[in-house]
Scaffold this motif. Structure first.
Motif, short mmCIF file in Angstrom:
data_model
loop_
_atom_site.label_atom_id
_atom_site.label_comp_id
_atom_site.label_asym_id
_atom_site.label_seq_id
_atom_site.Cartn_x
_atom_site.Cartn_y
_atom_site.Cartn_z
N GLY A 381 14.99 26.82 42.96
CA GLY A 381 15.73 27.25 41.92
C GLY A 381 16.58 26.29 41.53
O GLY A 381 17.84 26.69 41.18
N GLY A 382 16.67 24.87 41.87
CA GLY A 382 17.62 24.00 41.74
C GLY A 382 17.25 23.08 40.43
O GLY A 382 16.34 23.34 40.00
N THR A 383 17.90 21.89 40.55
CA THR A 383 17.73 21.23 39.44
C THR A 383 17.88 19.39 39.82
O THR A 383 18.35 19.38 41.07
N ILE A 384 17.26 18.72 39.19
CA ILE A 384 17.22 17.13 39.49
C ILE A 384 17.58 16.47 38.05
O ILE A 384 17.05 16.89 37.10
N GLU A 385 18.61 15.58 38.09
CA GLU A 385 18.93 14.60 37.06
C GLU A 385 18.69 13.28 37.57
O GLU A 385 19.15 12.87 38.73
N ALA A 386 18.06 12.62 36.89
CA ALA A 386 17.61 11.19 37.31
C ALA A 386 17.49 10.22 36.20
O ALA A 386 17.05 10.42 35.21
N GLY A 387 18.21 9.18 36.17
CA GLY A 387 18.44 8.10 35.09
C GLY A 387 19.34 7.09 35.27
O GLY A 387 19.95 7.01 36.46
N PRO A 388 19.26 6.26 34.56
CA PRO A 388 20.15 5.02 34.65
C PRO A 388 21.73 5.45 34.51
O PRO A 388 21.94 6.39 33.79
N ARG A 389 22.71 4.81 35.20
CA ARG A 389 24.02 5.05 35.07
C ARG A 389 24.84 4.35 33.79
O ARG A 389 24.15 3.22 33.46
N PRO A 390 25.60 4.48 33.52
CA PRO A 390 26.29 3.79 32.23
C PRO A 390 26.56 2.67 32.65
O PRO A 390 26.79 1.61 31.43
N ASP A 391 27.08 2.48 33.99
CA ASP A 391 27.44 0.95 34.08
C ASP A 391 26.31 0.14 34.79
O ASP A 391 26.77 -0.75 35.47
#
Length: 408
Positions: A381-391
């Motif tokens: 029931g959770g979530t994952i966020e993955a991706g490049p950072r702004p910096d």
């Protein structure tokens, strides 16, 4: 007595697709078998029962033609599994001729009930209704209008009160057949639902095992790959460092074999308790040590008061961190990764960062790492966020809820 009543009323004895008699009927019908034993028993019952029923009736004596009609009905019923429509119209026609010939009333109409039941249960409701309705209408014509022209010659018009009983019998036959049909459809639906649930559980188990194997092998083989490269590069110039790399390879491969064996054991003995506890965040120092062997320094920060986690959440958290660090080793040029663990009320939050830059090289991964992390989080029931950072660099952030009632 209670156990027997439970079985009769559809209790534990019917839990696997209906009562035993109905299951046997279904199996024989599906196999297209000729129902010899039951039909022979019915023929004997009709013959013997008619002889007893004929006593006291002012009807035509049972001769050779009458006996042939009594045998013809059960003979047609031999086709009731393969050709239920032919069977039900055949027994109805036989009973009509028998009644029109003036022979004694008796269990001959039982063959009609069996034929009607077989037709309705097999899905040919209209055929059964038409056959029984035509027989009932023919009985009315013979009993009240055509009796003058048919044997026996001394027969009179039947009392209308008798038709109430005949009509009730017709309705009872149709009602019993329809009830059997409905029960059969319910059992078929339940069987289909059970089969679908079994397939769904098998798919979920296969997906779980695939995730476990991917996470174990991807991490360990990445460590082995890096250390093998280090060992080859330093084999001649720095044998001691090469020996350290080989030692790390041996340790990583041994750990991978142990975890793979544990996963495979669950396949060999489904439902058996695992021989070793599933990994959790308490093994995070081992990940840090393995990453250090590849030249990656891992900084671990913990916010909030650490507490025991539910086994499923603990395993998912460990695998998410493991896969995130594996991706850093494979795809990032950064030599530093930061793991932040936040113990919030009712939630566990993870954040894994690396400074980058991405190497852009193919490290031999399957491309299923992020998908596996998302599946693990979604399963809780959770979530994952993955991706490049702004910096620059890359960030993986997981939010895993702790369900009420789970051990904390």
């Amino acid at each position: 007595m209670e156990h027997r009543r439970a079985r009769i009323c559809g209790g534990p004895g019917w839990s696997q697709g209906g009562p035993p008699g109905m299951r046997l009927w279904e199996e024989r019908r599906a196999a297209g078998r000729v129902p010899w034993p039951s039909t022979l028993a019915l023929a004997v019952f009709v013959m013997v029962g008619t002889r007893f029923a004929a006593q006291g009736q002012d009807r035509e004596p049972l001769d050779t033609f009458g006996r042939l009609l009594l045998v013809a009905g059960p003979a047609v019923l031999l086709l009731r599994h393969r050709y239920p429509v032919v069977s039900v119209f055949g027994v109805a026609a036989t009973a009509f001729v028998y009644f029109a010939a003036g022979y004694p009333y008796g269990p001959v109409f039982l063959t009609v009930a069996v034929g009607c039941f077989a037709a309705v249960v097999s899905g040919h409701r209209r055929a059964a209704w038409w056959a029984l309705g035509l027989l009932w209408a023919g009985h009315l014509l013979i009993a009240h209008w055509l009796y003058r022209y048919l044997p026996p010659g001394t027969d009179d018009s039947a009392p209308w009160g008798q038709e109430v009983f005949v009509t009730a019998c017709v309705v009872a036959i149709l009602a019993a057949s329809e009830l059997a049909r409905v029960r059969r459809e319910v059992w078929a639906k339940e069987r289909a639902e059970r089969a679908a649930a079994e397939r769904r559980r098998a798919d979920e188990e296969r997906l779980r095992i695939a995730r476990e194997l991917h996470d174990v092998l991807a991490h360990s083989i990445s460590v082995i790959n890096v250390q093998a490269g280090v060992g080859l590069a330093l084999l001649d110039t720095d044998p001691e460092q090469a020996r350290t790399a080989l030692t790390t390879i041996k340790s990583a491969s041994k750990e991978a074999l142990g975890e793979v064996r544990q996963v495979l054991d669950t396949l060999r003995a489904p439902g058996a308790a695992p021989r070793a506890p599933a990994p959790g965040l308490e093994r995070l120092p081992e990940l840090v040590e393995q990453a250090a062997g590849t030249g990656l320094r891992v900084e671990v920060l913990t916010d909030g008061e650490p507490r025991p986690l539910p086994p499923g959440t603990d395993l998912a958290a460990f695998r998410i961190v493991q896969e995130a660090l594996t991706n850093v080793v494979r795809h990032s040029g950064s030599r530093v990764a930061r793991v932040r663990i936040v113990h919030a009320p009712g939630r566990l939050q993870l954040q894994i960062d690396d400074e980058g830059p991405a190497t852009g090289s193919d490290a031999g991964g399957s491309g299923n790492g992020l998908a596996g992390m998302r599946e693990r989080a979604a399963g809780l029931g959770g979530t994952i966020e993955a991706g490049p950072r702004p910096d620059g660099g890359f960030r993986v952030r997981a939010d895993l809820p702790l369900r009420p009632g789970e051990s904390m």
